[in-house]
Scaffold this active site. Structure first.
Site, PDB file in Angstrom:
ATOM      1  N   CYS A 259      23.848   4.665  35.717  1.00 38.22           N
ATOM      2  CA  CYS A 259      22.685   4.137  34.805  1.00 38.22           C
ATOM      3  C   CYS A 259      22.812   5.405  33.768  1.00 38.22           C
ATOM      4  O   CYS A 259      21.751   6.181  33.427  1.00 38.22           O
ATOM      5  CB  CYS A 259      21.526   4.533  35.751  1.00 38.22           C
ATOM      6  SG  CYS A 259      21.703   3.378  37.045  1.00 38.22           S
ATOM      7  N   ALA A 260      23.717   5.577  32.875  1.00 34.61           N
ATOM      8  CA  ALA A 260      24.069   6.815  32.063  1.00 34.61           C
ATOM      9  C   ALA A 260      23.116   6.633  30.863  1.00 34.61           C
ATOM     10  O   ALA A 260      22.889   7.756  30.231  1.00 34.61           O
ATOM     11  CB  ALA A 260      25.559   6.823  31.730  1.00 34.61           C
ATOM     12  N   PRO A 262      20.466   6.615  27.738  1.00 32.78           N
ATOM     13  CA  PRO A 262      21.127   6.820  26.545  1.00 32.78           C
ATOM     14  C   PRO A 262      22.065   7.985  26.505  1.00 32.78           C
ATOM     15  O   PRO A 262      22.678   8.261  25.197  1.00 32.78           O
ATOM     16  CB  PRO A 262      19.876   7.125  25.755  1.00 32.78           C
ATOM     17  CG  PRO A 262      18.949   8.105  26.544  1.00 32.78           C
ATOM     18  CD  PRO A 262      18.962   7.205  27.895  1.00 32.78           C
ATOM     19  N   CYS A 374      12.936  10.635  36.789  1.00 31.88           N
ATOM     20  CA  CYS A 374      12.023  11.139  35.928  1.00 31.88           C
ATOM     21  C   CYS A 374      10.524  10.428  36.318  1.00 31.88           C
ATOM     22  O   CYS A 374       9.736   9.933  35.436  1.00 31.88           O
ATOM     23  CB  CYS A 374      12.127  10.810  34.595  1.00 31.88           C
ATOM     24  SG  CYS A 374      12.458   9.096  33.996  1.00 31.88           S
TER      25      CYS A 374
END
Length: 446
Positions: A259-260, A262, A374
Site C-alpha cells: 500500500c505504498a 504516494p 494514520c
C-alpha cells in the site's frame, strides 16, 4: 474599424477562488467527495488550472478553515440567524461559512469578505434571493462574531460527535480535548530531507525537529520552494516519517512496501539503501509515485497489485501502511472528519487483518514487519496487532526504544509501540507544534 461597444466584464479579484472554494466545500459536505479527489485526483475541479498560485493558496486555505471550524461556524450562524441556515440553497450556506471564516480567522478585510460572499450568492439561481440575508448576517458577524464564539466553552465543538465520543473513550477527556485543540490549528509544512537538515532548515526559514524532520511555516506552492526541483526533500508529516525508521540499517536488504503510494515512506526506504518493491492496487497512484521518484533520483520496483493476493518474496522486511480511517490526519485533511463514520470501521479493520496475515507469509524467518496506520482508532492499531499476535505465534513484538525516536518517550506506548497524537511535540511557537496521529508496531518473525 469601430471599437466594440461591449467590453467583456472583468471578474472581481478573488471571486474565482471563493467560487471554487464554495464548490469544493459543497462537494465534501453534500456529495461526499474527498478534498484529494477535488484538488488533485480524477474529479479535480475543472477551473483549478485557471487560478494563479496566489489564488490557489487562498482557495485551499478557505476550504481548510471552513472544514476545520465547521462546528464553530454552525454554532455561530445558529446564533446569528433567527430561522437557521437556508436549507434549499447550498451556495448560501457555503457563502455564509466562507464569509464568516475570513472575518474571524483570516487576514481579509471585513468589507471584502462580505462583498464577495454576497456576489457568490447573487450568481447562483437558487441562492440569489438570500443575498440580502448573507449581507446582513456577515455584517453582524463582523461586529458580534468573536464575542459569540468566546461564549462557547466546548473544545470539542469542531469534531463530529461520534468521533469526540470515541476519542474520550480511548484517550480520556483531557487528552481528547488537547487533541481537538491541536487539530484546530493550521499545521506547518513538514519535509523529509535527504541530508543536511540544518542547512535546509535555514534555507527554508524553519527548524529541525528532534526526529530530523524540517518544519517550516512557509505556505504556497511547494514546487517553488528551494530544493524541490533538485529532489532534496519531499513533503511528509513528522509522524509519518517515523515508521520507516524502525527497521534500523536496511541497506542492501529486500523490503516490500505494501500500500505504498504516494510514496513518502518508500522514498525513505530507498534513500536508506534498501531494495524496495512498492506495491499498490492503484496504477494511477503508482504512476504518481514513479514521478516523485524521478524527481528525487531514487529507484524502486513498482507493482500494481492487490497486496492481499500478491505472491512474491520472501522479503527481509515488510512495511505495511494499511488503509484506515485516517482520523490521525484531520489536522491536514479536515474533510476526513466529515466523510468518515463508525460504519466504515468494520470493513477497514477486516482489510487490515487480511493484509497483516498476508504480510506474515511474505516475510523471511528473522525478518521484520512494521505495521502502521494514520488512525487514532485503537481497532486499527493496538487491537489489530493484538489479534495478529494471538493468531500468529511466530510473530513477536520488538518494542521501540525511546532512543530510536530522539528520546521522545511520550510517543511510545507501554507495550513499546509508537503512538503519536496531534497534541504531541509541543514547541515554544504553537504554530510549529503538533503531529499527525499515527500508530506503528514492529514485529519479528521467529
Amino acid at each position: 474599424m469601430k471599437p466594440s461597444r461591449f467590453v467583456p466584464p472583468t471578474e472581481v479579484p478573488g471571486l474565482a477562488a471563493r467560487r471554487i472554494a464554495a464548490d469544493i466545500i459543497d462537494g465534501v459536505l453534500h456529495k461526499r467527495r474527498t478534498l484529494d479527489d477535488q484538488l488533485e485526483g480524477a474529479a479535480q475541479h475543472p477551473a483549478l488550472k485557471s487560478l494563479s498560485d496566489r489564488d490557489r493558496a487562498l482557495m485551499r486555505r478557505l476550504v481548510a478553515t471552513v472544514l476545520r471550524r465547521r462546528g464553530t461556524l454552525a454554532y455561530l450562524l445558529s446564533r446569528l440567524l433567527d430561522r437557521g441556515v437556508p436549507s434549499d440553497a447550498p451556495r448560501a450556506q457555503s457563502a455564509l461559512m466562507i464569509g464568516a471564516a475570513q472575518i474571524l480567522w483570516m487576514d481579509v478585510p471585513d468589507h471584502a469578505a462580505v462583498d464577495l460572499s454576497v456576489r457568490l450568492v447573487q450568481a447562483d439561481r437558487r441562492a440569489a434571493k438570500y443575498a440580502g440575508l448573507v449581507n446582513a448576517v456577515l455584517r453582524r458577524c463582523a461586529r458580534e462574531g468573536i464575542p459569540l464564539i468566546d461564549e462557547s466553552t466546548d473544545e470539542m465543538i469542531d469534531l463530529p460527535p461520534w468521533l469526540a465520543t470515541r476519542w474520550i473513550k480511548a484517550y480520556g477527556e483531557d487528552t481528547a480535548r488537547a487533541m481537538a485543540r491541536a487539530i484546530g490549528h493550521e499545521p506547518p509544512l513538514d519535509l523529509t530531507v535527504k541530508s543536511d537538515s540544518e542547512n535546509w532548515a535555514t534555507r527554508l526559514h524553519g527548524e529541525t525537529l528532534p526526529t530530523g524532520t524540517v518544519r517550516t511555516l512557509l505556505h504556497g506552492s511547494v514546487t517553488m520552494l528551494p530544493g524541490f526541483s533538485e529532489g532534496a526533500w519531499w513533503v511528509q508529516d513528522a509522524a509519518a516519517a517515523l515508521p520507516a525508521r524502525l527497521f534500523g540499517d536496511i541497506a542492501g536488504k529486500s523490503v516490500a512496501d505494501l500500500c505504498a503510494a504516494p510514496g513518502g515512506k518508500t522514498a525513505q526506504l530507498a534513500q536508506a539503501g534498501a531494495q524496495v518493491t512498492a506495491v499498490d492496487r492503484s496504477a494511477g497512484r503508482l504512476a504518481r509515485l514513479k514521478e516523485n521518484f524521478a524527481r528525487l533520483g531514487l529507484e524502486a520496483t513498482n507493482v500494481a497489485a492487490d497486496a492481499t493476493e500478491w505472491e512474491a518474496g520472501p522479503f527481509d522486511a515488510i512495511l505495511l501502511d494499511a488503509p484506515c480511517m485516517a482520523t490521525g490526519t484531520i489536522r491536514r485533511h479536515p474533510d476526513v472528519a466529515w466523510l468518515k463514520n463508525d460504519a466504515d470501521l468494520d470493513a477497514l479493520s477486516a482489510l487490515q487483518a487480511r493484509l497483516l496475515r498476508k504480510s506474515v507469509t511474505l516475510l523471511k524467518p528473522g525478518g521484520t514487519l512494521v505495521y502502521c496506520t494514520c488512525s487514532l482508532e485503537p481497532e486499527e492499531g493496538e487491537q489489530a496487532i493484538a489479534a495478529l499476535l494471538e493468531a500468529e505465534p511466530q510473530m513477536k513484538r520488538r518494542p521501540v526504544e525511546a532512543s530510536e525516536l530522539a528520546g521522545l518517550s511520550e510517543l511510545i506506548s507501554p507495550l513499546g509501540d509508537v503512538r503519536t497524537l496531534p497534541c504531541h511535540l509541543q514547541q515554544d511557537d504553537p504554530k510549529l507544534s503538533g503531529l499527525d496521529g499515527f500508530y506503528a508496531a514492529r514485529l519479528v518473525k521467529t
